[in-house]
Design a protein around this motif. Sequence first.
Motif, PDB file in Angstrom:
ATOM      1  N   ALA A  20       0.814  -1.234   0.000  1.00 35.24           N
ATOM      2  CA  ALA A  20       0.000   0.000   0.000  1.00 35.24           C
ATOM      3  C   ALA A  20       0.840   1.273   0.000  1.00 35.24           C
ATOM      4  CB  ALA A  20      -0.929   0.000   1.223  1.00 35.24           C
ATOM      5  N   SER A  21       2.167   1.139   0.016  1.00 40.42           N
ATOM      6  CA  SER A  21       2.988   2.353   0.210  1.00 40.42           C
ATOM      7  C   SER A  21       3.178   3.189  -1.042  1.00 40.42           C
ATOM      8  CB  SER A  21       4.362   1.972   0.780  1.00 40.42           C
ATOM      9  OG  SER A  21       5.025   1.105  -0.115  1.00 40.42           O
ATOM     10  N   SER A  22       2.908   2.614  -2.217  1.00 39.64           N
ATOM     11  CA  SER A  22       3.076   3.425  -3.432  1.00 39.64           C
ATOM     12  C   SER A  22       2.222   2.858  -4.562  1.00 39.64           C
ATOM     13  CB  SER A  22       4.551   3.492  -3.854  1.00 39.64           C
ATOM     14  OG  SER A  22       5.010   2.217  -4.231  1.00 39.64           O
ATOM     15  N   GLY A  23       2.160   3.615  -5.643  1.00 41.03           N
ATOM     16  CA  GLY A  23       1.543   3.139  -6.883  1.00 41.03           C
ATOM     17  C   GLY A  23       0.106   2.663  -6.759  1.00 41.03           C
ATOM     18  N   ILE A  24      -0.152   1.526  -7.380  1.00 39.64           N
ATOM     19  CA  ILE A  24      -1.522   1.008  -7.480  1.00 39.64           C
ATOM     20  C   ILE A  24      -2.088   0.678  -6.092  1.00 39.64           C
ATOM     21  CG2 ILE A  24      -2.933  -0.862  -8.446  1.00 39.64           C
ATOM     22  CD1 ILE A  24      -0.795  -1.115 -10.696  1.00 39.64           C
ATOM     23  N   GLY A  25      -1.239   0.103  -5.234  1.00 36.91           N
ATOM     24  CA  GLY A  25      -1.698  -0.268  -3.891  1.00 36.91           C
ATOM     25  C   GLY A  25      -2.074   0.959  -3.078  1.00 36.91           C
ATOM     26  N   SER A  43       3.326  -2.846   4.032  1.00 36.52           N
ATOM     27  CA  SER A  43       4.473  -2.844   3.117  1.00 36.52           C
ATOM     28  C   SER A  43       5.691  -2.596   4.001  1.00 36.52           C
ATOM     29  CB  SER A  43       4.357  -1.759   2.033  1.00 36.52           C
ATOM     30  OG  SER A  43       4.629  -0.499   2.583  1.00 36.52           O
ATOM     31  N   ARG A  44       6.867  -2.428   3.396  1.00 32.65           N
ATOM     32  CA  ARG A  44       8.053  -2.186   4.236  1.00 32.65           C
ATOM     33  C   ARG A  44       8.166  -0.729   4.644  1.00 32.65           C
ATOM     34  NH1 ARG A  44      11.820  -4.728  -0.228  1.00 32.65           N
ATOM     35  NH2 ARG A  44      10.395  -3.328  -1.315  1.00 32.65           N
ATOM     36  N   ARG A  45       7.835   0.213   3.746  1.00 29.15           N
ATOM     37  CA  ARG A  45       7.999   1.653   4.044  1.00 29.15           C
ATOM     38  C   ARG A  45       6.803   2.177   4.836  1.00 29.15           C
ATOM     39  NH1 ARG A  45       8.765   3.725  -1.890  1.00 29.15           N
ATOM     40  NH2 ARG A  45       7.503   1.888  -2.240  1.00 29.15           N
ATOM     41  N   ALA A 158      11.738 -12.697 -16.238  1.00 31.84           N
ATOM     42  CA  ALA A 158      11.331 -13.254 -14.939  1.00 31.84           C
ATOM     43  C   ALA A 158       9.981 -12.679 -14.507  1.00 31.84           C
ATOM     44  CB  ALA A 158      12.380 -12.951 -13.879  1.00 31.84           C
ATOM     45  N   TYR A 159       9.753 -11.394 -14.824  1.00 34.91           N
ATOM     46  CA  TYR A 159       8.481 -10.762 -14.444  1.00 34.91           C
ATOM     47  C   TYR A 159       7.296 -11.467 -15.125  1.00 34.91           C
ATOM     48  CZ  TYR A 159       5.097  -6.962 -13.663  1.00 34.91           C
ATOM     49  OH  TYR A 159       4.002  -6.216 -13.291  1.00 34.91           O
ATOM     50  N   GLY A 160       7.426 -11.727 -16.424  1.00 35.04           N
ATOM     51  CA  GLY A 160       6.341 -12.381 -17.167  1.00 35.04           C
ATOM     52  C   GLY A 160       5.972 -13.730 -16.550  1.00 35.04           C
ATOM     53  N   PHE A 191      -0.242  -1.024 -18.582  1.00 36.19           N
ATOM     54  CA  PHE A 191       0.751  -0.077 -18.058  1.00 36.19           C
ATOM     55  C   PHE A 191       0.100   0.981 -17.159  1.00 36.19           C
ATOM     56  CE2 PHE A 191       3.136  -1.418 -21.928  1.00 36.19           C
ATOM     57  CZ  PHE A 191       4.273  -1.882 -21.280  1.00 36.19           C
ATOM     58  N   VAL A 192       0.696   1.153 -15.969  1.00 35.41           N
ATOM     59  CA  VAL A 192       0.232   2.154 -15.013  1.00 35.41           C
ATOM     60  C   VAL A 192       1.449   2.996 -14.615  1.00 35.41           C
ATOM     61  CG1 VAL A 192      -0.926   2.517 -12.793  1.00 35.41           C
ATOM     62  CG2 VAL A 192      -1.447   0.454 -14.134  1.00 35.41           C
ATOM     63  N   ALA A 193       1.281   4.319 -14.594  1.00 31.70           N
ATOM     64  CA  ALA A 193       2.417   5.201 -14.249  1.00 31.70           C
ATOM     65  C   ALA A 193       2.676   5.136 -12.748  1.00 31.70           C
ATOM     66  CB  ALA A 193       2.096   6.631 -14.675  1.00 31.70           C
ATOM     67  N   THR A 194       3.744   4.446 -12.359  1.00 33.62           N
ATOM     68  CA  THR A 194       4.099   4.300 -10.935  1.00 33.62           C
ATOM     69  C   THR A 194       5.627   4.327 -10.832  1.00 33.62           C
ATOM     70  OG1 THR A 194       4.341   1.886 -11.041  1.00 33.62           O
ATOM     71  CG2 THR A 194       2.130   2.727 -10.546  1.00 33.62           C
ATOM     72  N   GLU A 195       6.122   4.199  -9.594  1.00 34.49           N
ATOM     73  CA  GLU A 195       7.577   4.109  -9.400  1.00 34.49           C
ATOM     74  C   GLU A 195       8.158   2.953 -10.206  1.00 34.49           C
ATOM     75  OE1 GLU A 195       8.473   3.665  -5.217  1.00 34.49           O
ATOM     76  OE2 GLU A 195       7.360   5.484  -4.707  1.00 34.49           O
TER      77      GLU A 195
HETATM   78  N1  NAP Z   1       2.763  -0.218 -12.927  1.00 33.43           N
HETATM   79  C1  NAP Z   1       2.390  -1.034 -13.900  1.00 33.43           C
HETATM   80  O1  NAP Z   1       2.427  -0.695 -15.109  1.00 33.43           O
HETATM   81  C2  NAP Z   1       1.871  -2.401 -13.557  1.00 33.43           C
HETATM   82  C3  NAP Z   1       1.280  -3.130 -14.587  1.00 33.43           C
HETATM   83  C4  NAP Z   1       0.787  -4.392 -14.304  1.00 33.43           C
HETATM   84  C5  NAP Z   1       0.897  -4.899 -13.033  1.00 33.43           C
HETATM   85  N2  NAP Z   1       1.505  -4.175 -12.054  1.00 33.43           N
HETATM   86  C6  NAP Z   1       1.604  -4.776 -10.746  1.00 33.43           C
HETATM   87  O2  NAP Z   1       0.962  -3.938  -9.816  1.00 33.43           O
HETATM   88  C7  NAP Z   1       1.549  -4.130  -8.526  1.00 33.43           C
HETATM   89  C8  NAP Z   1       1.923  -2.786  -7.944  1.00 33.43           C
HETATM   90  O3  NAP Z   1       2.897  -2.208  -8.777  1.00 33.43           O
HETATM   91  P1  NAP Z   1       3.146  -0.645  -8.868  1.00 33.43           P
HETATM   92  O4  NAP Z   1       3.368  -0.355 -10.295  1.00 33.43           O
HETATM   93  O5  NAP Z   1       2.127   0.076  -8.107  1.00 33.43           O
HETATM   94  O6  NAP Z   1       4.579  -0.592  -8.182  1.00 33.43           O
HETATM   95  P2  NAP Z   1       5.201   0.264  -6.981  1.00 33.43           P
HETATM   96  O7  NAP Z   1       4.695   1.658  -6.986  1.00 33.43           O
HETATM   97  O8  NAP Z   1       6.664   0.016  -7.097  1.00 33.43           O
HETATM   98  O9  NAP Z   1       4.621  -0.458  -5.685  1.00 33.43           O
HETATM   99  C9  NAP Z   1       5.072  -1.709  -5.296  1.00 33.43           C
HETATM  100  C10 NAP Z   1       4.524  -1.989  -3.907  1.00 33.43           C
HETATM  101  O10 NAP Z   1       4.976  -3.289  -3.523  1.00 33.43           O
HETATM  102  C11 NAP Z   1       5.517  -3.211  -2.228  1.00 33.43           C
HETATM  103  N3  NAP Z   1       6.555  -4.216  -2.030  1.00 33.43           N
HETATM  104  C12 NAP Z   1       7.562  -4.555  -2.866  1.00 33.43           C
HETATM  105  N4  NAP Z   1       8.343  -5.494  -2.296  1.00 33.43           N
HETATM  106  C13 NAP Z   1       7.794  -5.741  -1.074  1.00 33.43           C
HETATM  107  C14 NAP Z   1       8.160  -6.585  -0.004  1.00 33.43           C
HETATM  108  N5  NAP Z   1       9.238  -7.382  -0.053  1.00 33.43           N
HETATM  109  N6  NAP Z   1       7.375  -6.597   1.102  1.00 33.43           N
HETATM  110  C15 NAP Z   1       6.281  -5.794   1.188  1.00 33.43           C
HETATM  111  N7  NAP Z   1       5.901  -4.970   0.205  1.00 33.43           N
HETATM  112  C16 NAP Z   1       6.655  -4.935  -0.906  1.00 33.43           C
HETATM  113  C17 NAP Z   1       6.117  -1.805  -2.153  1.00 33.43           C
HETATM  114  O11 NAP Z   1       6.218  -1.404  -0.797  1.00 33.43           O
HETATM  115  P3  NAP Z   1       7.581  -1.188   0.022  1.00 33.43           P
HETATM  116  O12 NAP Z   1       8.667  -0.880  -0.943  1.00 33.43           O
HETATM  117  O13 NAP Z   1       7.219  -0.093   0.960  1.00 33.43           O
HETATM  118  O14 NAP Z   1       7.789  -2.488   0.736  1.00 33.43           O
HETATM  119  C18 NAP Z   1       5.036  -1.007  -2.865  1.00 33.43           C
HETATM  120  O15 NAP Z   1       4.003  -0.679  -1.966  1.00 33.43           O
HETATM  121  C19 NAP Z   1       2.729  -5.075  -8.736  1.00 33.43           C
HETATM  122  O16 NAP Z   1       2.349  -6.377  -8.453  1.00 33.43           O
HETATM  123  C20 NAP Z   1       3.010  -4.923 -10.216  1.00 33.43           C
HETATM  124  O17 NAP Z   1       3.648  -6.060 -10.740  1.00 33.43           O
HETATM  125  C21 NAP Z   1       1.983  -2.944 -12.288  1.00 33.43           C
END
Ligand code: NAP
Length: 259
Positions: A20-25, A43-45, A158-160, A191-195
């Motif tokens: 929940a600390s960034s992006g979609i969550g 999450s960790r942060r 690996a992601y795929g 695609f979602v604009a996130t970190e």
């Molecule tokens: N952005 C895209 O285009 C996209 C597209 C398809 C799917 N997704 C999926 O959507 C999800 C969220 O991605 P996002 O783009 O929002 O990325 P993000 O902003 O980087 O967020 C990732 C989240 O995962 C948490 N996380 C990572 N490692 C962790 C760990 N070891 N323990 C606990 N929490 C952890 C991070 O929290 P902390 O660092 O604080 O722990 C952060 O809250 C992911 O599963 C990603 O694969 C994203």
Amino acid sequence: MSLNQKINSFLGKKVWVIGASSGIGQATAHALLKLGAKVALSSRRTSSLEEIKAGYPKQNSLVIGCDVLDEASLKNAYKTIKDSWGELDLLLYVAGVYEPLRADEFSLEKAKTIIATNVIGPMSACSVVLPDLIRQRNGGIGIVGSVAGYSGLPKALAYGPSKAAMINFCENLYYDLAPLGINVYMINPGFVATEATAKNDFHMPALITSDVAAKHIIDGMIAGDFDIHFPKQFSLFLKFLRILPYSIYFFLLKKFVKI
Ligand SMILES: NC(=O)c1ccc[n+]([C@@H]2O[C@H](COP(=O)([O-])OP(=O)(O)OC[C@H]3O[C@@H](n4cnc5c(N)ncnc54)[C@H](OP(=O)(O)O)[C@@H]3O)[C@@H](O)[C@H]2O)c1
């Protein structure tokens, strides 16, 4: 036809958002809190989680730091939720890591982290909540995968596979849990604009914001959808590609994907 029960209201629903600390969550946690849900933020942060909490009535959220790579921390987090609020209504696993990887730059270390976070992480979280959900005979589990799991794409060595595994995992979960009255949501964003995607150096088609992604997720759950994928113009195109013969599939990839 809805494969899950529809959700009439999130008011008072107890939701555990992992990642929940960034992006979609983060965006989904905000959206749920705005709908009156009680949200356990993990999450960790934890500083980012505290910032979310600060915007809403105190009793509506819990900040519980946890690392999905550490099973004990997931167990402790869940115990804190149960001790504070009792039964959970929904586990939403959003945490994930993305690292572009191709065969000529393959790193087993990176691959292991991706698989641990994106595959073992959600499995661990499920193992923690499943006994209670099954006993309760209600509630739900949502897992954020990706359209990258539909079929092999460049830079996703690996992601795929990690996201393909989650598609299969969700299908299995649905098969087992639907008869028990437990909802399962397989959530595959484009695609979602996130970190995570900020590091991409290529054009991302049909890019959306985290807030739009959160709306798709919540609307999908309200409607009782199992297969929540978006934005449709991109996810449906990829669903179409994966049913083509491989000769055509690889030809089209080579022709149109320049990364
Ligand atoms: N952005 C895209 O285009 C996209 C597209 C398809 C799917 N997704 C999926 O959507 C999800 C969220 O991605 P996002 O783009 O929002 O990325 P993000 O902003 O980087 O967020 C990732 C989240 O995962 C948490 N996380 C990572 N490692 C962790 C760990 N070891 N323990 C606990 N929490 C952890 C991070 O929290 P902390 O660092 O604080 O722990 C952060 O809250 C992911 O599963 C990603 O694969 C994203």
